[in-house]
Structure formats: C-alpha cells, structure tokens
Design a protein around this motif. Sequence first.
Motif, PDB file in Angstrom:
ATOM      1  N   ILE A 108     -71.963   2.112-120.016  1.00  0.00           N
ATOM      2  CA  ILE A 108     -72.045   1.514-118.686  1.00  0.00           C
ATOM      3  C   ILE A 108     -71.450   2.428-117.631  1.00  0.00           C
ATOM      4  O   ILE A 108     -71.969   2.525-116.503  1.00  0.00           O
ATOM      5  CB  ILE A 108     -71.388   0.119-118.692  1.00  0.00           C
ATOM      6  N   GLU A 109     -70.406   3.155-117.969  1.00  0.00           N
ATOM      7  CA  GLU A 109     -69.843   4.130-117.026  1.00  0.00           C
ATOM      8  C   GLU A 109     -70.881   5.181-116.651  1.00  0.00           C
ATOM      9  O   GLU A 109     -71.014   5.558-115.479  1.00  0.00           O
ATOM     10  CB  GLU A 109     -68.618   4.806-117.639  1.00  0.00           C
ATOM     11  N   VAL A 110     -71.648   5.653-117.619  1.00  0.00           N
ATOM     12  CA  VAL A 110     -72.692   6.652-117.359  1.00  0.00           C
ATOM     13  C   VAL A 110     -73.758   6.080-116.431  1.00  0.00           C
ATOM     14  O   VAL A 110     -74.165   6.720-115.446  1.00  0.00           O
ATOM     15  CB  VAL A 110     -73.321   7.136-118.684  1.00  0.00           C
ATOM     16  N   LEU A 111     -74.227   4.868-116.717  1.00  0.00           N
ATOM     17  CA  LEU A 111     -75.280   4.257-115.901  1.00  0.00           C
ATOM     18  C   LEU A 111     -74.781   3.933-114.495  1.00  0.00           C
ATOM     19  O   LEU A 111     -75.528   4.059-113.516  1.00  0.00           O
ATOM     20  CB  LEU A 111     -75.806   2.997-116.592  1.00  0.00           C
ATOM     21  N   ASP A 112     -73.544   3.513-114.383  1.00  0.00           N
ATOM     22  CA  ASP A 112     -72.971   3.225-113.065  1.00  0.00           C
ATOM     23  C   ASP A 112     -72.899   4.482-112.196  1.00  0.00           C
ATOM     24  O   ASP A 112     -73.088   4.425-110.979  1.00  0.00           O
ATOM     25  CB  ASP A 112     -71.563   2.635-113.207  1.00  0.00           C
ATOM     26  N   GLN A 113     -72.648   5.611-112.820  1.00  0.00           N
ATOM     27  CA  GLN A 113     -72.458   6.851-112.074  1.00  0.00           C
ATOM     28  C   GLN A 113     -73.763   7.532-111.687  1.00  0.00           C
ATOM     29  O   GLN A 113     -73.784   8.333-110.755  1.00  0.00           O
ATOM     30  CB  GLN A 113     -71.597   7.822-112.904  1.00  0.00           C
ATOM     31  N   ASP A 114     -74.861   7.233-112.385  1.00  0.00           N
ATOM     32  CA  ASP A 114     -76.135   7.915-112.115  1.00  0.00           C
ATOM     33  C   ASP A 114     -77.277   6.905-112.097  1.00  0.00           C
ATOM     34  O   ASP A 114     -77.804   6.524-113.152  1.00  0.00           O
ATOM     35  CB  ASP A 114     -76.397   8.983-113.175  1.00  0.00           C
ATOM     36  N   PRO A 115     -77.716   6.476-110.917  1.00  0.00           N
ATOM     37  CA  PRO A 115     -78.776   5.468-110.828  1.00  0.00           C
ATOM     38  C   PRO A 115     -80.147   5.971-111.267  1.00  0.00           C
ATOM     39  O   PRO A 115     -81.074   5.167-111.423  1.00  0.00           O
ATOM     40  CB  PRO A 115     -78.785   5.110-109.332  1.00  0.00           C
ATOM     41  N   THR A 116     -80.298   7.286-111.487  1.00  0.00           N
ATOM     42  CA  THR A 116     -81.591   7.801-111.953  1.00  0.00           C
ATOM     43  C   THR A 116     -81.758   7.621-113.464  1.00  0.00           C
ATOM     44  O   THR A 116     -82.858   7.796-113.992  1.00  0.00           O
ATOM     45  CB  THR A 116     -81.759   9.295-111.606  1.00  0.00           C
ATOM     46  N   LEU A 117     -80.681   7.288-114.149  1.00  0.00           N
ATOM     47  CA  LEU A 117     -80.758   7.030-115.590  1.00  0.00           C
ATOM     48  C   LEU A 117     -81.071   5.556-115.824  1.00  0.00           C
ATOM     49  O   LEU A 117     -80.522   4.688-115.142  1.00  0.00           O
ATOM     50  CB  LEU A 117     -79.437   7.374-116.274  1.00  0.00           C
ATOM     51  N   ILE A 118     -81.945   5.267-116.776  1.00  0.00           N
ATOM     52  CA  ILE A 118     -82.268   3.862-117.069  1.00  0.00           C
ATOM     53  C   ILE A 118     -81.774   3.432-118.443  1.00  0.00           C
ATOM     54  O   ILE A 118     -81.724   2.237-118.738  1.00  0.00           O
ATOM     55  CB  ILE A 118     -83.778   3.575-116.945  1.00  0.00           C
ATOM     56  N   LEU A 119     -81.388   4.388-119.288  1.00  0.00           N
ATOM     57  CA  LEU A 119     -80.939   4.048-120.642  1.00  0.00           C
ATOM     58  C   LEU A 119     -79.853   5.029-121.065  1.00  0.00           C
ATOM     59  O   LEU A 119     -79.981   6.237-120.828  1.00  0.00           O
ATOM     60  CB  LEU A 119     -82.119   4.110-121.617  1.00  0.00           C
ATOM     61  N   CYS A 120     -78.813   4.500-121.665  1.00  0.00           N
ATOM     62  CA  CYS A 120     -77.746   5.350-122.194  1.00  0.00           C
ATOM     63  C   CYS A 120     -77.454   4.939-123.636  1.00  0.00           C
ATOM     64  O   CYS A 120     -77.308   3.750-123.942  1.00  0.00           O
ATOM     65  CB  CYS A 120     -76.479   5.222-121.350  1.00  0.00           C
ATOM     66  N   HIS A 121     -77.401   5.921-124.501  1.00  0.00           N
ATOM     67  CA  HIS A 121     -77.077   5.682-125.901  1.00  0.00           C
ATOM     68  C   HIS A 121     -76.105   6.772-126.352  1.00  0.00           C
ATOM     69  O   HIS A 121     -75.661   7.587-125.535  1.00  0.00           O
ATOM     70  CB  HIS A 121     -78.344   5.673-126.762  1.00  0.00           C
ATOM     71  N   SER A 122     -75.771   6.798-127.620  1.00  0.00           N
ATOM     72  CA  SER A 122     -74.824   7.791-128.123  1.00  0.00           C
ATOM     73  C   SER A 122     -75.397   8.472-129.352  1.00  0.00           C
ATOM     74  O   SER A 122     -76.465   8.096-129.859  1.00  0.00           O
ATOM     75  CB  SER A 122     -73.490   7.122-128.473  1.00  0.00           C
ATOM     76  N   LYS A 123     -74.676   9.446-129.854  1.00  0.00           N
ATOM     77  CA  LYS A 123     -75.044  10.024-131.137  1.00  0.00           C
ATOM     78  C   LYS A 123     -74.815   8.990-132.234  1.00  0.00           C
ATOM     79  O   LYS A 123     -74.044   8.039-132.051  1.00  0.00           O
ATOM     80  CB  LYS A 123     -74.234  11.295-131.399  1.00  0.00           C
ATOM     81  N   ILE A 124     -75.481   9.184-133.358  1.00  0.00           N
ATOM     82  CA  ILE A 124     -75.564   8.163-134.406  1.00  0.00           C
ATOM     83  C   ILE A 124     -75.229   8.774-135.762  1.00  0.00           C
ATOM     84  O   ILE A 124     -75.600   9.917-136.044  1.00  0.00           O
ATOM     85  CB  ILE A 124     -76.994   7.581-134.469  1.00  0.00           C
ATOM     86  N   TYR A 125     -74.532   7.996-136.580  1.00  0.00           N
ATOM     87  CA  TYR A 125     -74.537   8.363-137.990  1.00  0.00           C
ATOM     88  C   TYR A 125     -74.810   7.119-138.834  1.00  0.00           C
ATOM     89  O   TYR A 125     -74.631   5.985-138.392  1.00  0.00           O
ATOM     90  CB  TYR A 125     -73.273   9.107-138.421  1.00  0.00           C
ATOM     91  N   PHE A 126     -75.285   7.373-140.050  1.00  0.00           N
ATOM     92  CA  PHE A 126     -75.662   6.296-140.960  1.00  0.00           C
ATOM     93  C   PHE A 126     -74.483   5.889-141.833  1.00  0.00           C
ATOM     94  O   PHE A 126     -73.685   6.729-142.264  1.00  0.00           O
ATOM     95  CB  PHE A 126     -76.823   6.734-141.859  1.00  0.00           C
ATOM     96  N   ILE A 127     -74.407   4.589-142.107  1.00  0.00           N
ATOM     97  CA  ILE A 127     -73.422   4.052-143.039  1.00  0.00           C
ATOM     98  C   ILE A 127     -74.160   3.281-144.131  1.00  0.00           C
ATOM     99  O   ILE A 127     -75.304   2.849-143.946  1.00  0.00           O
ATOM    100  CB  ILE A 127     -72.406   3.125-142.330  1.00  0.00           C
TER     101      ILE A 127
END
Length: 329
Positions: A108-127
């Motif tokens: 949410i911090e990323v999306l709040d700071q840049d209105p041109t972004l519509i989706l924010c996710h992170s890197k992933i690992y499997f469990i």
Amino acid sequence: MTNNQPRLSIGLPVYNGEKFLKEAIDSLLAQTFEDFELIISDNASTDKTEEICRAYAVKDKRIHYYRNEKNIGGACNFNRVFELSSGEYFKWAAHDDLHAPDFLMKCIEVLDQDPTLILCHSKIYFIDEHGKFLQNYDIQLQTDSPKPHKRFHELLSNYLSYQTYGVIRASALRKAPPIGSHGAADAIFLLRLGLLGRFYEIPEYLFFARSHSQQSLSLYFPDYLSFTNNNPQYSLSMLPDFYAYTVWFDSSKKGKILFPHWRIFWEYLLSIWYVPLNYHERICCHVSLLKKLKGTEYLLIKDLLLAAQVFSKRLQRKSIQEQASFFGN
C-alpha cells in the motif's frame, strides 16, 4: 477512510479449505496494516470450512463470511468477493498461502506513492504443506514499463499468475472484465490489467505460496514447479490440462464439448481491444500474440480432433439408444 469504509478489502474465496484455512486467516490478521475488511466466500464447502470461518467472524468484526447455497465454480467465487468489497484497494487471498506481516503495509505504501501503478506484489517463494521452504519463484516480468504493448508482451510469457494475489487499485479492477470461466483465465485477467496500468514488484520475499496435492495447480498442472525461473527448458507436454481447468473455473461445463485452446487464443485476441490503444500499440500486441502462438498450432488442431471424437461417440450412443427403443417397442 470515512464512514467506516476500509482502505483495503481482502477477498478470500474458498472451497473445502479446512486444512490450511486457519493459518491463512491468521497470516492476514497478523498484518501490521490493519485498516482492512476480510470477505470470505465459501463455495458450499462440505468440510469444516464454515465452522472455522464463523468462529473467526465472531472474534474479529473485520471478517465478513458469506456462504453460497451451491458451488458456483472457481471463477464466479473469485469475482463474488470483489463484488462484495468496498475498499479503495483490493487483494485476493488464497485459503492456503501465507504472507509476511508487513506484506500489506509495503504494497500500500508503494501504491500510495505512485498513482501510475495499479498493482503491487512481492517476490515469492514456495512452502510445503507444513510451511517449510521449498524453492524461490524467480521469474521476472518487466510489467513496470510505461508502454502498454511491452507489458502485454511480458504477460504473454510462461509464468505462474501469483501477481493476482497482490494489492490492486479497485478502480482499475472495475475497468477490467471479471475473471473468465475458461482455461488460463487468471493469466488473461492479469494481461488485461497490465494493459490498464503498471505493476510493481517489491524486491523482498513477502508472499509464501503453498504447494500441496489438493490445490488446483497440482491437480491440473503437475509440472508447475518447473515454471519458476526465467530460463527453463519448457515443453508443450508440461502445459496444464486446460479442459480440466475450464471445468474447475465453471463446473457447469463438465461433460460438454469444449475448445479450450481456441477459447484461450480468442480471449488473448479480445484483450487487445478491451482498452484504448493507439494504432502502433495494437499492431505490436498482435505481433506479440502471433509469436506466442507459433509452435502451439497443433493444440488448436487437437481441440478440433477431441471435439470430433466426443461428437462421434455421442452420435453412436444416440443411435444405439434409438435402436434399442425401436426393438423394445
């Protein structure tokens, strides 16, 4: 937000998720960002899912539990949780995956700071089913490009659609068609979102995708853990069973004559016309799609052959039934 409207809505569609559901909910309730509602749509589960959800809803007023009278299919249930949401941002959550405590806050911090972004996710690992580390998911897509046709090209790649579980602007979701009831529906949905705006990946492992034998990926795409880096040796035999996936997305299609690969190609083609693009951008998207199709033409022929076989068997059964009825009279 005003009038008790949460900033974020989390939608958790579930069917028979008792084994991992508590861990998934606890992972969300442990988030450092707390201004959210959790919408759970139970797709007529027959295990203890309802009991678990109702117990959590009593303890935490942010949780809203809904139960479908009958199973409406995976796609409809995914769309339902968004239809019930009210937040400025939206996130889908699976009943078996886990999140780092600061996943929501950082997205949410990323999306709040840049209105041109519509989706924010992170890197992933499997469990694994016990929550132990299996391997990283290292496919990198350049979906932060300012050019929509370049994002389209990237999202035609071979990847697993975990970006769907990022935090998304609800205003962008309302502009996109809902998740479809066909094979590769999640990938096509992401493709259409990608045409609407840029994605951002936080360079930290904050999302933990569980791998287990009961999930749809394991059932219909047993080689999916091979699709975890940018330079794999793929073969067409490793692709999912898109007929089975179509039925998973929409159970009413079971037993019907389907053309899953034709439908996927058609949906990709339609995607190019869902959003305003200039002439150059549309041409580039069509070129990317033709490149994607190259080498997979036999899958389209396979659809036709399988449909012909099914149709022929139905005619034979009908003929036998008519003969039996004739001689029976």
